[in-house]
Design a protein around this motif. Structure first.
Motif, PDB file in Angstrom:
ATOM      1  N   LEU A  14       0.850  -0.943  -0.045  1.00  0.00           N
ATOM      2  CA  LEU A  14      -0.098  -0.305   0.159  1.00  0.00           C
ATOM      3  C   LEU A  14       1.517   1.322  -0.143  1.00  0.00           C
ATOM      4  N   VAL A  15       0.391   2.409  -0.844  1.00  0.00           N
ATOM      5  CA  VAL A  15       0.988   4.043  -0.479  1.00  0.00           C
ATOM      6  C   VAL A  15       0.103   5.079  -0.908  1.00  0.00           C
ATOM      7  N   GLU A  16       0.163   5.779   1.126  1.00  0.00           N
ATOM      8  CA  GLU A  16      -0.615   6.422   0.885  1.00  0.00           C
ATOM      9  C   GLU A  16       0.637   7.211   0.141  1.00  0.00           C
ATOM     10  N   TRP A  65       0.044  -2.661   5.851  1.00  0.00           N
ATOM     11  CA  TRP A  65      -0.562  -1.644   5.998  1.00  0.00           C
ATOM     12  C   TRP A  65       0.569  -0.596   5.187  1.00  0.00           C
ATOM     13  N   GLY A  66       0.765   0.345   4.435  1.00  0.00           N
ATOM     14  CA  GLY A  66       1.405   1.400   4.223  1.00  0.00           C
ATOM     15  C   GLY A  66       1.926   1.685   5.224  1.00  0.00           C
ATOM     16  N   GLN A  67       3.321   2.383   4.314  1.00  0.00           N
ATOM     17  CA  GLN A  67       4.539   4.015   5.001  1.00  0.00           C
ATOM     18  C   GLN A  67       3.614   4.890   5.654  1.00  0.00           C
ATOM     19  N   GLY A  68       2.500   5.624   5.558  1.00  0.00           N
ATOM     20  CA  GLY A  68       2.071   6.188   5.868  1.00  0.00           C
ATOM     21  C   GLY A  68       2.909   7.278   5.361  1.00  0.00           C
ATOM     22  N   THR A  69       1.892   8.802   5.193  1.00  0.00           N
ATOM     23  CA  THR A  69       2.030  10.091   4.734  1.00  0.00           C
ATOM     24  C   THR A  69       1.324  11.181   5.911  1.00  0.00           C
TER      25      THR A  69
END
Length: 124
Positions: free
Chosen positions: A4-6, A114-118
């Motif tokens: 996932l990419v935010e 989970w993505g890495q977050g933004t």
């Protein structure tokens, strides 16, 4: 495996809006429920929203209902988190997560991916 990419984080003024996006590399989001979580400075990660694969179930954490919404764009295989009337206390890192379904208390689920977050920063 779902990666996932935010995106869409940044700086916003208090009272303003931001729209975050969640996409998946090498896979489609269409078959997954997608949740948004956030981690505010010095606090534990908390649930924000969840949308199931068919968009028939959408849950917003009660503390954020009325300001935040979530939606899907199937053509773009993207899930959005629309954040309105932002306040400085919304500052933090926002993550998207994938699982097979949403439940009303989605923040208690064990999310598989989970993505890495933004990062979102709201100035006063």
């Amino acid at each position: 495996q779902v990666q996932l990419v935010e995106s869409g984080g940044g700086l916003a003024q208090s009272g303003g809006s931001l729209r975050l996006s969640c996409t998946a590399s090498e896979s489609t989001l269409e078959r997954y429920a997608i949740a948004w979580f956030r981690q505010l400075p010095g606090k534990e990660r908390e649930g924000v929203s969840c949308i199931n694969p068919t968009e028939t179930k959408i849950y917003i954490h009660p503390s954020l209902d009325g300001r935040f919404t979530t939606s899907r764009d199937r053509a773009k295989s993207t899930v959005y988190l629309q954040m309105n009337t932002l306040i400085p206390e919304d500052t933090g890192v926002y993550y998207c997560a994938a699982d097979v379904q949403c439940t009303p208390r989605f923040w208690t689920q064990l999310w598989d991916y989970w993505g890495q977050g933004t990062k979102v920063t709201v100035s006063s």
